[in-house]
Design an enzyme around this catalytic site. Structure first.
Site: not given
Ligand code: 5GP
Length: 183
Positions: A52, A107, A111, A139, A160, A167
């Site tokens: 990403g 990053e 999320d 977020k 999302f 992606d």
């Molecule tokens: P976390 O580990 O903080 O829950 O999520 C981080 C990873 O989840 C990001 O690097 C990304 O790859 C994916 N991700 C989180 N939210 C989104 C979103 O809204 N859209 C997309 N495409 N990927 C997300």
């Protein structure tokens, strides 16, 4: 992909514009200037989290006006879905030696914070001089882990998003602006 009045319709899901290319480029420039100021006299290593972060990383370092190095590692958490799997796997290791270095994790989006937590644990086995995190998007309402994001591009709602590296089923990373799934 079907485009109608600025909207993207993908498999029946409607995505609407959230951040324009101009807004993103302006903020990335500000982040680059701030980081260059904070790391003056140092040679930080920017470590991008694949896939990403590749576009953000590329634009960010073009706005860094001090000497720096780059590396990438690859994590997987979402798979092909729109919801986090709750698990993180390391798919590609770092190539550089981070011991004694000032590292900046790059990053695309934070999320739940699970990936950053995983990265912090990964680096606890090494001895970098310092470690900071820059994320284009955060977020805040989705955060489940106590993680510190030192530089934030934009705080966004817990929906999302796609585009600018992010992606949906591995596609749409090439969009130059960011779209959000409309509810
Ligand atoms: P976390 O580990 O903080 O829950 O999520 C981080 C990873 O989840 C990001 O690097 C990304 O790859 C994916 N991700 C989180 N939210 C989104 C979103 O809204 N859209 C997309 N495409 N990927 C997300």
């Amino acid at each position: 992909m079907n485009k109608q009045n600025n909207k993207l319709i993908i498999n029946g899901d409607v995505f609407v514009p959230l951040l324009s290319e101009e807004q993103i480029q302006k903020r990335v420039k500000e982040l680059g200037e701030q980081i260059s100021k904070d790391y003056k006299g140092k040679v930080p290593v920017f470590i991008g989290v694949l896939n990403g972060a590749f576009i953000f990383m590329s634009d960010l370092i073009k706005n860094i006006d001090i000497e720096c190095e780059i590396d990438f590692f690859k994590l997987s958490s979402y798979g092909d879905s729109k919801i986090s799997s709750g698990k993180v796997k390391l798919l590609k290791e770092l190539n550089c030696d981070v011991n004694g270095r000032d590292i900046i994790i790059v990053e695309d989006i934070v999320d739940t914070g699970l990936s950053i937590k995983y990265i912090e644990e990964l680096f606890s086995k090494h001895t970098p001089n310092s470690m900071r995190v820059v994320s284009l998007l955060v977020k805040p309402e989705s955060l489940k882990y106590d993680v510190k994001i030192d530089y934030i591009g934009f705080k966004i709602p817990s929906q999302f998003v796609i585009g600018y590296g992010l992606d949906y089923q591995q596609k749409y990373r090439n969009l130059s602006s960011i779209y959000v799934l409309s509810e």
